[in-house]
Design a protein around this motif. Sequence first.
Motif, short mmCIF file in Angstrom:
data_model
loop_
_atom_site.label_atom_id
_atom_site.label_comp_id
_atom_site.label_asym_id
_atom_site.label_seq_id
_atom_site.Cartn_x
_atom_site.Cartn_y
_atom_site.Cartn_z
N VAL A 143 7.90 -9.71 4.31
CA VAL A 143 8.62 -8.45 4.38
C VAL A 143 8.19 -7.57 3.21
O VAL A 143 8.06 -8.06 2.09
CB VAL A 143 10.15 -8.68 4.35
N PRO A 144 7.98 -6.27 3.42
CA PRO A 144 7.63 -5.39 2.30
C PRO A 144 8.73 -5.38 1.24
O PRO A 144 9.93 -5.46 1.54
CB PRO A 144 7.47 -4.02 2.96
N VAL B 244 12.16 -11.71 -6.09
CA VAL B 244 12.50 -10.35 -6.49
C VAL B 244 12.37 -9.45 -5.27
O VAL B 244 11.35 -9.50 -4.57
CB VAL B 244 11.58 -9.85 -7.63
N GLN B 245 13.38 -8.64 -5.03
CA GLN B 245 13.39 -7.73 -3.91
C GLN B 245 13.51 -6.29 -4.40
O GLN B 245 14.20 -6.02 -5.38
CB GLN B 245 14.54 -8.04 -2.95
N ALA B 246 12.83 -5.38 -3.71
CA ALA B 246 12.87 -3.97 -4.06
C ALA B 246 12.92 -3.14 -2.78
O ALA B 246 12.36 -3.53 -1.74
CB ALA B 246 11.66 -3.56 -4.90
N TYR C 78 16.09 0.52 -5.46
CA TYR C 78 17.05 -0.57 -5.60
C TYR C 78 16.25 -1.87 -5.79
O TYR C 78 15.33 -2.15 -5.02
CB TYR C 78 17.94 -0.69 -4.37
N SER C 79 16.60 -2.63 -6.81
CA SER C 79 15.91 -3.89 -7.08
C SER C 79 16.95 -4.96 -7.39
O SER C 79 17.97 -4.68 -8.03
CB SER C 79 14.93 -3.75 -8.25
N ALA C 80 16.68 -6.18 -6.94
CA ALA C 80 17.65 -7.27 -7.11
C ALA C 80 16.93 -8.60 -7.02
O ALA C 80 15.75 -8.69 -6.62
CB ALA C 80 18.74 -7.18 -6.04
N ALA D 272 6.64 -6.09 -6.33
CA ALA D 272 7.69 -5.82 -5.36
C ALA D 272 7.93 -4.32 -5.21
O ALA D 272 8.11 -3.81 -4.10
CB ALA D 272 8.97 -6.53 -5.77
N LEU D 273 7.91 -3.59 -6.32
CA LEU D 273 8.08 -2.14 -6.25
C LEU D 273 6.91 -1.48 -5.55
O LEU D 273 7.10 -0.57 -4.73
CB LEU D 273 8.24 -1.59 -7.67
#
Length: 469
Positions: free
Chosen positions: A292-293, A311-313, A357-359, A378-379
């Motif tokens: 997933v992007p 890490v998700q962005a 948004y990053s988490a 991730a960004l």
Amino acid sequence: MATRTKSAKERPSYRCTECGWQTAKWLGRCPECQAWGTVEEYGAPAVRTTAPGRVTSSALPIGQVDGRQATARSTGVPELDRVLGGGLVPGAVVLLAGEPGVGKSTLLLDVAAKSASEEHKTLYVTGEESASQVRMRADRIKALDDHLYLAAETDLAAVLGHLDAVKPSLLILDSVQTVASPEIDGAPGGMAQVREVAGALIRASKERGMSTLLVGHVTKDGAIAGPRLLEHLVDVVLSFEGDRHARLRLVRGVKNRYGATDEVGCFELHDEGITGLADPSGLFLTRRAEPVPGTCLTVTLEGRRPLVAEVQALTVDSQIPSPRRTTSGLETSRVSMMLAVLEQRGRISALGKRDIYSATVGGVKLSEPAADLAIALALASAASDTPLPKNLVAIGEVGLAGEVRRVTGVQRRLAEAARLGFTHALVPGDPGKVPAGMKVVEVADMGDALRVLPRSRRREAPRETEDRR
């Protein structure tokens, strides 16, 4: 007049050691220079020295001291034994501190039940709850044992009386701020009361060879409440951390006279109690059939334990003049720095005008610089709406010039990633020995790292280097 003069001379006088201001009574703060603790009695009689007395035991060469008396005994919870350095040492005093509701009482009640036996009785003293409330929790987490004794007391003398009656090998006091001594002025939890209660229990532990676990409160800043002397008196200081909205709990060693202070124990808090996690990396990952992007995996070190984290962005068009920057589990300053590096060094200009948004996944907090490369990728993946290659982890610190710097423990991180089935990794130069089956790409700057982003929708593997065996 002579009598008045004599009485005036006999009257005690106090003087500030900083500015010399004098007064007839003691004050905690000098009103002249505003210094604290500098007002002392002037002309006080000299303190008498202590005469030598009879020794309790003769001094021995250190090689002749019996070290078997300090052999650690397991608590029955392997993750806690890991942090303690093998278990509880007889006579050791452990201070466990954490925020309200994080699970301190649940963990210690589980430890009390698992460590209790016919040879080693356990006494659990609660000062915050009634005995029936603790019994209800014990029923829920199945922490019942015939050799586990429970008492609800807030008086220090009563606690010492229970020690004489039960003669336990382990004492758990929940908490040290709720117990008070009637011989000391002040409310429970005050500095004088905490010092007296802790000192009395430490003396009892050393004399009886009894292990003691003390629960400590924390302030709103996260520091242990009470005098700093409390942390110096005890043998081990543990910090119980975790987000109350997540399942993960971490027990981190802050001070340990019997083991290393860089160990971390991982626990999962659920309705049935709390359980140790020997392999907690699964909590921090989301298994997907297709990439997933905006997601990237990294390996962080909690103490000496490597953990794979995700890490998700997410970037969306902003509807306000000042775009939002929201983070969860990541330091806002590190994310902002990665955005600046991507815009200036990576030539990605679309990030400045978008909400970002990053988490992290699973409630883990990433604060070490080794997660910089994963955050940046991730960004960049979210900005281009292009997924990163599957089974890829990114490890490295990113500087303001765009360079990717080396971090500690790269080989341990790669070994953990290979154990969990990841086959590709982005690392700084000279990673050392590479695990078998792991394809490693050495990147020098952000330009090299961004080349792993596929130019089309096809999933492509990164450039490979030969395995270093």
